[in-house]
Motif scaffolding. Structure first.
Motif, PDB file in Angstrom:
ATOM      1  N   ARG A 240       0.867  -1.186   0.000  1.00  0.00           N
ATOM      2  CA  ARG A 240       0.000   0.000   0.000  1.00  0.00           C
ATOM      3  C   ARG A 240       0.898   1.228   0.000  1.00  0.00           C
ATOM      4  N   LEU A 241       0.816   2.012  -1.058  1.00  0.00           N
ATOM      5  CA  LEU A 241       1.647   3.200  -1.214  1.00  0.00           C
ATOM      6  C   LEU A 241       0.834   4.411  -0.769  1.00  0.00           C
ATOM      7  N   SER A 242       1.111   4.877   0.437  1.00  0.00           N
ATOM      8  CA  SER A 242       0.317   5.955   1.020  1.00  0.00           C
ATOM      9  C   SER A 242       0.831   7.328   0.606  1.00  0.00           C
ATOM     10  N   LYS A 243      -0.088   8.286   0.644  1.00  0.00           N
ATOM     11  CA  LYS A 243       0.207   9.689   0.332  1.00  0.00           C
ATOM     12  C   LYS A 243       0.820   9.862  -1.052  1.00  0.00           C
ATOM     13  N   VAL A 244       0.327   9.111  -2.032  1.00  0.00           N
ATOM     14  CA  VAL A 244       0.894   9.239  -3.381  1.00  0.00           C
ATOM     15  C   VAL A 244       0.709  10.645  -3.931  1.00  0.00           C
ATOM     16  N   ASP A 245      -0.275  11.365  -3.412  1.00  0.00           N
ATOM     17  CA  ASP A 245      -0.476  12.743  -3.865  1.00  0.00           C
ATOM     18  C   ASP A 245       0.552  13.694  -3.273  1.00  0.00           C
ATOM     19  N   GLU A 246       1.346  13.217  -2.306  1.00  0.00           N
ATOM     20  CA  GLU A 246       2.347  14.069  -1.660  1.00  0.00           C
ATOM     21  C   GLU A 246       3.771  13.647  -2.019  1.00  0.00           C
ATOM     22  N   TRP A 247       3.925  12.891  -3.087  1.00  0.00           N
ATOM     23  CA  TRP A 247       5.268  12.509  -3.518  1.00  0.00           C
ATOM     24  C   TRP A 247       5.895  13.677  -4.267  1.00  0.00           C
ATOM     25  N   VAL A 248       6.132  14.742  -3.526  1.00  0.00           N
ATOM     26  CA  VAL A 248       6.691  15.965  -4.097  1.00  0.00           C
ATOM     27  C   VAL A 248       8.186  15.771  -4.271  1.00  0.00           C
ATOM     28  N   LEU A 249       8.689  16.110  -5.437  1.00  0.00           N
ATOM     29  CA  LEU A 249      10.053  15.722  -5.760  1.00  0.00           C
ATOM     30  C   LEU A 249      11.083  16.825  -5.570  1.00  0.00           C
ATOM     31  N   GLN A 250      10.698  18.045  -5.795  1.00  0.00           N
ATOM     32  CA  GLN A 250      11.681  19.122  -5.659  1.00  0.00           C
ATOM     33  C   GLN A 250      11.051  20.277  -4.911  1.00  0.00           C
ATOM     34  N   ARG A 251      11.381  21.475  -5.241  1.00  0.00           N
ATOM     35  CA  ARG A 251      10.864  22.646  -4.540  1.00  0.00           C
ATOM     36  C   ARG A 251       9.456  22.949  -5.029  1.00  0.00           C
TER      37      ARG A 251
END
Length: 727
Positions: free
Chosen positions: A363-374
Motif C-alpha cells: 500500500r503506497l500511502s500519500k501518493v499525492d504528496e510525492w513531491v520531488l523538488q521545490r
C-alpha cells in the motif's frame, strides 16, 4: 429530502431517484462503451503477446547460436566455455537500437526470462519521467534486485504464486496496525491467525503508522515481520504492508546518518536551501505561509501543526554547511527526494527483502504528496512524476512476484485516485494495470457513513453513480474505518454540520484547523449492534473489495486513553528533536482510531452470540462462493423507499438482489418487475419463494400488477438469489 408519512417518496422526492433513473437510462450506452474498452484491451493484450513471442524467439535464437557454436567447437576441443559477455553481446545485437544502452544486469534478466523487451522499453519511459539524466542508474539497481530475488526465490513461494488466483486481492481484507500488534509473542501470532481464519479473512493489510514512527521504511522487514509472514503464508494468508515513501522521521537511520556528515544521505531528502519566509496569514481557519526561493519562485503552504511550528523547514548544520530540509506535515518529519537514484536503490532493496519474505502487496500511502523538488504538495497531485513513481514500484513488484499488487492511497476524491490505476498492460508477461490494483474509495466511504448516520440512501447513490470507471482487473477497496480521521471534504458543503449534529458519540472530536473529525464507528452509532451490522452489510454489497479495520467487528470504542498516552509520547519526542511543543498541540484526534487490537480483545470475541461477527463470517463465505458479490457490476433498483438500499449485483454465473433497511422502522418495498427482468428472467406467478443467501432461508414475495412487494423490518438485510430459485 421529504417523504410521506408512510416513508414512501412524496411529490418532492429529490435527486436520489432521478439520479437512479438516469443511471438506468444510460446503462445501454455505458455497456456499449465498456464493450468497446474491452475490445481495445483485447487488441492491446494480443499485441503485447506478439511482442512476448518475439522476445522468446530472440532468446531461443541466442540459445541455438550458443549450442551450434558449442557443437562446432566440441569437434576440436573436449570442453568449450562460452563467455557470458559473448552471450550478452549477442542479445544486445538482437535488441532494437534504443534498448542497446541498457546495463548488463538488465540484459542478464532478459536472458534468464525474468523480463521482456516490452518491459525494458516501458521502464526506460517511466524512468525518463523521474530522472532523465540518470535513468540507466535507476534501471541498473532495479534489475540488480530483480535478478537477486528471483535467483534465490523459495520453491514454496513459487508454488503459491502459481496456485493463487490472479484476482485474489478482490476478496475481503482485514486491516491491522503493524507496530501495535506484531511486536508480540509467538503465541499472539497464532491467536491472531486463528481468529482471522475463524472470521473467514484470507487477505491481511498491515498498517505500520503509529504516533512515534522512526524506522518507517520498509514498513515490514525484520525478524518479527519475517516470522509472521512465513507463518501467515504457510496457513494461506496473503499479506500486504504499507509504505509512506514521501517522508521519514528525523529519528530514521537515514536522516541520522545525514546529520552525522554523510552527503549521500543528505541528498536522500528534499533541500530548499536559501528559501525565506515572506508572509503568513489565515485562510478558512488554516495558517498559510508564503515562501520565496532564491530563484524568485513564490509558494504558499498550509501549516499542518501551527501550534508547534510554522516554517516548513528544518535547518541542520552538517560539516560546517547549513542545510534547509523541506517538510510539509509533522514538524519532525522530513520530505524524501524520490528522484534520487541512490534513494530508489535503497527502496528497491527493501522491497526485494519484503517480497522474498512472502509479502504479496504494498500500500503506497500519500501518493499525492510525492513531491520531488521545490514544490508545494498541490503541485505533486496527479503529476507525471507521481504516476511514474507508482508505475516504477508496480513494475518492480510484478517482476518480483507475478501476482503482487499495489494499493495507491491518498485522502482524495475518486476521480484523482482512479488515475493512479493507470492502464491495462503486461509486466513480466502477466496482464495487469500499469499502476494500482486496488484503489481506495474515500468519497464512497464518506457516502456510506452519511447514509448510515442520516438513514437516507441519497448520498450513497449520488456518489456511486459518479464513480470513475477503472481499467479491467482493477477494483475499488471500500471501508468504514481506518487509522486516519474523517475528512470533512468527503461530504458536500451544507451537510457537514447536519452529520455532526446527528452523531450520538460523546467521544467524537473535531479538529477545525484540518477540517477533520474522529471517532470509532460504534461510538457514532450509539453502541447499536443492529446499526453496525447494517453498515457492514452495505459495505460488502458495494462494488469493490470490502475492508474491515481491526476492532470494527467487535464494536471497539474510541481509544481515548491511547490517544492521551500518544500525546505525551509525541510531546517528549518533539522536545527531544528541538520543538518546544505543549501537550495540547501534540494531541491527534486520529489516535482515537488507532488503539491496537489486543490478545484480550480477540479472546473476548463472542462468535456464538455476536450478530455482527456472524454476519461477517457469512458475508466472507458468500464473497468467495458468489461471483456476483465480487464483481464490479452493480445496478440500482427503485423500491419507493429512501431508507432502503436495493441493488442488483451481476456476474455471468450469478445474479443477486441485495436489500438493506438502514432505518429503525419497518419499510414496505415496491419493486417493478421490469427492473428485475432487465438483469434476469422472473416468472409471472403471483407468489414465489426466493432463496435468501444470507440466512439460507426462503422468503415469499408477492407479485401484483407487475410490482413485487415485500416488507423489511428495521435494519433487515437480504441477499436474494435471482438465478437459482424455486417458484
Amino acid at each position: 429530502m421529504e417523504t410521506d408519512t408512510d416513508g414512501t417518496l412524496g411529490s418532492e422526492s429529490s435527486s436520489a431517484v432521478n439520479s437512479m433513473d438516469r443511471v438506468e437510462g444510460d446503462r445501454d450506452f455505458v455497456e456499449g462503451s465498456k464493450a468497446l474498452e474491452r475490445l481495445k484491451d483485447d487488441v492491446a493484450f494480443w499485441k503485447s503477446k506478439a511482442e512476448e513471442l518475439e522476445d522468446e524467439v530472440s532468446r531461443l535464437r541466442v540459445m541455438l547460436d550458443g549450442e551450434r557454436k558449442l557443437r562446432e567447437d566440441s569437434k576440436r576441443r573436449k570442453v568449450v566455455v562460452v563467455p557470458v559477455e559473448h552471450v550478452r553481446h549477442t542479445v544486445r545485437e538482437l535488441l532494437p537500437t534504443e534498448l542497446r544502452a541498457f546495463p548488463e544486469v538488465a540484459i542478464d534478466a532478459l536472458m534468464k526470462g525474468f523480463t521482456t523487451r516490452k518491459d525494458l522499453s516501458d521502464l526506460k519511459d517511466i524512468c525518463s519521467h523521474i530522472n532523465q539524466s540518470r535513468l540507466y542508474q535507476i534501471i541498473e539497481s532495479f534489475f540488480r534486485v530483480v535478478v537477486e530475488v528471483l535467483d534465490t526465490k523459495k520453491e514454496r513461494l513459487k508454488q503459491r504464486d502459481a496456485q493463487l488466483s490472479p484476482e485474489w486481492y478482490k476478496e475481503p481484507w482485514y486491516i491491522l496496525q503493524y507496530n501495535g500488534n506484531l511486536r508480540k509473542s509467538a503465541s499472539f501470532f497464532d491467536t491472531l491467525m486463528d481468529y482471522l481464519d475463524k472470521l473467514g479473512f484470507r487477505n491481511l493489510l498491515l498498517h505500520s503508522r503509529t504516533a512515534l514512527p522512526a524506522e518507517e521504511i520498509p514498513h515490514g522487514v525484520g525478524d518479527d515481520y519475517n516470522a509472521f509472514v512465513e507463518k501467515a503464508s504457510r496457513r494461506g494468508f496473503r499479506v500486504a504492508t504499507e509504505a509512506v515513501l514521501s517522508e521519514t522521521s528525523v529519528d530514521h537511520s537515514w536522516f541520522r546518518t545525514a546529520v552525522n556528515g554523510s552527503q549521500r544521505y543528505a541528498d536522500y531528502y528534499v533541500q530548499v536551501n536559501g528559501r525565506e519566509k515572506i508572509n503568513e496569514f489565515v485562510r478558512d481557519g488554516d495558517v498559510v505561509c508564503t515562501y520565496r526561493d532564491p530563484d524568485g519562485r513564490v509558494q504558499q503552504l498550509v501549516c499542518s501543526h501551527p501550534g508547534i511550528d510554522r516554517t516548513h523547514g528544518m535547518w541542520v548544520a552538517i560539516q560546517g554547511k547549513t542545510y534547509q530540509f523541506f517538510r510539509d506535515s509533522y514538524p519532525n518529519r522530513v520530505k524524501l527526494n524520490l528522484r534520487n537514484p541512490l534513494l530508489l536503490e535503497e527502496i528497491f532493496r527493501l522491497l526485494g527483502e519484503e517480497f522474498s519474505a512472502g509479502t504479496l502487496g504494498k500500500r503506497l500511502s500519500k501518493v499525492d504528496e510525492w513531491v520531488l523538488q521545490r514544490s508545494s504538495p498541490l503541485d505533486g497531485v496527479g503529476s507525471d512524476e507521481s504516476h511514474a513513481l507508482v508505475a516504477l514500484f508496480k513494475s518492480l513488484i510484478r517482476h518480483l512476484c507475478p501476482i503482487g499488487i499495489v494499493l495507491p492511497n491518498a485522502a482524495k476524491a475518486e476521480d484523482l485516485l482512479a488515475s493512479f490505476a493507470g492502464m491495462r498492460t503486461t509486466i513480466a508477461r502477466n496482464p495487469c494495470s500499469s499502476e494500482g490494483d486496488l484503489v481506495s474509495a474515500h468519497g464512497l466511504r464518506g457516502a456510506l457513513f452519511q447514509m448510515i448516520i442520516m438513514e437516507s440512501i441519497a448520498p450513497f447513490w449520488r456518489v456511486l453513480s459518479k464513480m470513475p470507471q477503472l481499467p479491467p482487473g482493477v477494483s475499488w477497496t471500500n471501508f468504514l474505518e481506518h487509522n486516519e480521521a474523517y475528512d470533512m471534504f468527503l461530504h458536500p458543503i451544507g451537510v457537514r454540520e447536519s452529520i455532526l449534529e446527528s452523531l450520538t458519540s460523546k467521544e467524537l472530536q473535531v479538529r477545525e484547523q484540518s477540517h477533520q473529525y474522529a471517532s470509532r464507528l460504534m461510538d457514532c452509532l450509539g453502541n447499536n449492534q443492529s446499526r453496525l451490522a447494517v453498515a457492514i452489510f452495505c459495505l460488502y454489497i458495494t462494488p469493490g473489495a470490502p475492508s474491515i479495520f481491526a476492532g470494527l467487528e467487535l464494536g471497539k470504542s474510541s481509544g481515548t486513553q491511547y490517544a492521551q498516552e500518544q500525546k505525551v509520547l509525541r510531546r517528549e519526542l518533539l522536545r527531544s528533536s528541538g520543538f518546544p511543543a505543549e501537550e495540547e498541540d501534540c494531541y491527534e484526534i486520529r489516535d482515537l482510531n488507532r488503539a491496537p487490537l489486543t490478545e484480550e480483545d480477540i479472546q473476548q470475541a463472542d462468535f456464538a452470540h455476536s450478530s455482527v461477527i456472524q454476519l461477517i463470517q457469512r458475508l466472507n463465505q458468500l464473497s468467495m462462493k458468489c461471483p456476483a458479490l465480487s464483481s464490479n457490476q452493480a445496478y440500482p433498483i427503485e423500491t419507493t423507499q429512501l431508507q432502503v438500499v436495493c441493488l442488483i449485483r451481476t456476474h455471468k454465473e450469478s445474479v443477486v438482489l441485495c436489500l438493506a433497511n438502514v432505518s429503525c422502522q419497518s419499510r414496505s418495498c415496491k419493486i417493478p418487475k421490469w427492473q428485475i427482468n432487465r438483469y434476469t428472467d422472473s416468472p409471472n406467478t403471483s407468489q414465489g419463494l426466493v432463496h435468501d443467501l444470507l440466512t439460507n432461508e426462503y422468503l415469499t414475495i408477492e407479485l401484483t400488477d407487475g410490482i413485487y412487494s415485500l416488507v423489511l423490518s428495521p435494519y433487515q438485510r437480504l441477499v436474494l438469489d435471482m438465478r437459482v430459485r424455486r417458484w
